[in-house]
Design a protein around this motif. Structure first.
Motif, short mmCIF file in Angstrom:
data_model
loop_
_atom_site.label_atom_id
_atom_site.label_comp_id
_atom_site.label_asym_id
_atom_site.label_seq_id
_atom_site.Cartn_x
_atom_site.Cartn_y
_atom_site.Cartn_z
N ALA A 104 -0.89 -42.96 40.08
CA ALA A 104 -1.52 -42.48 41.32
C ALA A 104 -2.99 -42.13 41.11
O ALA A 104 -3.37 -41.62 40.05
CB ALA A 104 -0.76 -41.26 41.84
N VAL A 105 -3.79 -42.40 42.12
CA VAL A 105 -5.22 -42.12 42.06
C VAL A 105 -5.46 -40.61 42.17
O VAL A 105 -4.93 -39.96 43.07
CB VAL A 105 -5.95 -42.84 43.22
N THR A 106 -6.23 -40.05 41.22
CA THR A 106 -6.64 -38.64 41.33
C THR A 106 -8.17 -38.59 41.33
O THR A 106 -8.78 -39.14 42.24
CB THR A 106 -6.05 -37.79 40.18
N ASP A 107 -8.77 -37.99 40.34
CA ASP A 107 -10.24 -38.00 40.24
C ASP A 107 -10.56 -37.66 38.80
O ASP A 107 -9.66 -37.54 37.97
CB ASP A 107 -10.84 -36.96 41.21
N SER A 108 -11.85 -37.47 38.49
CA SER A 108 -12.18 -37.28 37.07
C SER A 108 -12.27 -35.79 36.69
O SER A 108 -12.64 -35.45 35.58
CB SER A 108 -13.50 -37.98 36.76
N GLY A 109 -11.93 -34.90 37.63
CA GLY A 109 -12.06 -33.46 37.33
C GLY A 109 -10.77 -32.83 36.83
O GLY A 109 -9.91 -33.50 36.28
N ARG A 110 -10.66 -31.49 37.04
CA ARG A 110 -9.46 -30.78 36.62
C ARG A 110 -9.00 -29.79 37.68
O ARG A 110 -8.26 -28.86 37.40
CB ARG A 110 -9.73 -29.97 35.34
N GLU A 111 -9.46 -29.95 38.90
CA GLU A 111 -9.21 -28.96 39.93
C GLU A 111 -7.76 -29.02 40.42
O GLU A 111 -7.34 -30.01 41.01
CB GLU A 111 -10.17 -29.18 41.12
#
Ligand code: AMP
Ligand code: TRP
Length: 326
Positions: A221-228
């Protein structure tokens, strides 16, 4: 309470969360009618496979039952078994201005780019209005994409009542607080949808997916490059996964946030996979039981159609009398 789902194959998690789960949660509170809307599945005739449609109707009904719809508490039936739906749709269509139908976003998106568009695609919401109004429905639990159709139903009922005298109860849409719009796992900017799921296996979780498929789809699944990992501040993909984990486990979002503290998206994905597979296992077991017992399933649907007719018949006669026919 009335709601319906199209027999377009295996339901995905979006339809489960937007519709089925709400039905089951509320079924002790009031009288409920749930319908497999097979007439609505005819609006793109080029795509209709008659043999397959019949089988999908049974499979969809079995998914209702497997998800927990209880035929002792709720009427569950197939739309085409109760001819009052088609008959009332004609009466209502005569009281529905064409402009209202051209404005429907689902009509716009489904007719876009097609060389030939059937009349049924345009009047689809009138048949939906008939579904709802036949049962003196107060509440229609649906996902967000259907709200416009329920508002149209209300407008049609008001117009009919004004023209022909008080005939119909005015219904209201009920959208779940969380998960009214589950997004695609491969693209969290679009709604999880059946048509995309057919083309892209990573798009949706289907109710009948095996544990390994669920794991693959969620892990990719697509998330993002952060850690939020706080729901409020998270990106759409992360929020979507947290919503899925919440719905599948039944645990509050805050509890999921707490468990993820110090972890990353990998932890969120693992937790989501476990929650979804745990939820799906018993549902799939019950689904197979219903599908293996053909006579039993047919009997449930026959009884459902009978009970539906007992309610729909008098409402249709009321509408006919108001218009001077019948
Ligand atoms: P359908 O399977 O398209 O007939 O839709 C059945 C029900 O599921 C309707 O009430 C829809 O509003 C709801 N639904 C479909 N897709 C989603 C989604 N991605 N998120 C939430 N609800 C949905
Ligand atoms: N149009 C709905 C959908 O595509 C299905 C539907 C048909 C429905 N009749 C209904 C939903 C009546 C709620 C009430 O999802």
């Amino acid at each position: 309470m009335f709601s319906g789902v199209q027999p377009t194959g295996v339901l995905h998690l979006g339809s489960y969360v937007g519709a089925l789960r709400q039905w089951v949660a509320r079924q002790d509170e009031r009288d409920n009618v749930f319908c497999v809307v097979d007439l609505h599945a005819l609006t793109i005739p080029e795509a209709v496979d008659p043999q397959q449609l019949k089988e999908r109707v049974r499979s969809t009904a079995a998914q209702f039952l497997a998800a927990g719809v209880d035929p002792e508490k709720s009427v569950i039936f197939v739309q085409s078994h109760v001819r009052e739906h088609s008959e009332l749709a004609w009466l209502l269509s005569c009281a529905t201005p064409l402009g209202w139908l051209y404005r429907m976003t689902q009509f716009k998106s489904k007719s876009e780019g097609r060389e030939s568009v059937g009349t049924g695609l345009l009047v689809y919401p009138v048949l939906q209005a008939a579904d709802i109004l036949l049962y003196d429905t107060d509440l229609v639990p649906v996902g967000e994409d259907q709200v416009q159709h329920i508002e149209l139903t209300r407008d049609v009922a008001v117009r009919f009542n004004n023209l022909f005298g008080d005939t119909f109860v005015l219904p209201k849409a009920e959208v779940p607080e969380v998960g009214a719009r589950l997004m695609g796992l491969d693209d969290p900017t679009v709604k999880m949808s059946k048509s995309i799921a057919v083309e892209r296996p990573g798009h949706a979780i289907q109710l009948l997916d095996d544990p390994d498929t669920v794991r693959k789809v969620v892990m990719a699944a697509v998330t993002d490059s952060g850690r939020e990992l706080r729901f409020e501040h998270a990106s759409p993909g992360v929020r979507n996964l947290m919503t899925i984990a919440h719905v599948a486990s039944g645990r509050p979002i805050a509890a999921i946030e707490a468990e993820l503290e110090g972890g990353g998206y990998g932890t969120l994905k693992k937790l989501t996979v476990e929650a979804v597979n745990e939820m799906l296992a018993p549902l799939q077991r019950r689904y197979r039981e219903y599908m293996d017992d053909r006579a039993g399933l047919d009997a449930v649907l026959a009884r459902g159609a009978e009970r539906a007719r007992e309610i729909a018949g008098p409402t249709l006669r009321r509408a006919q009398a108001a218009m001077g026919v019948g």
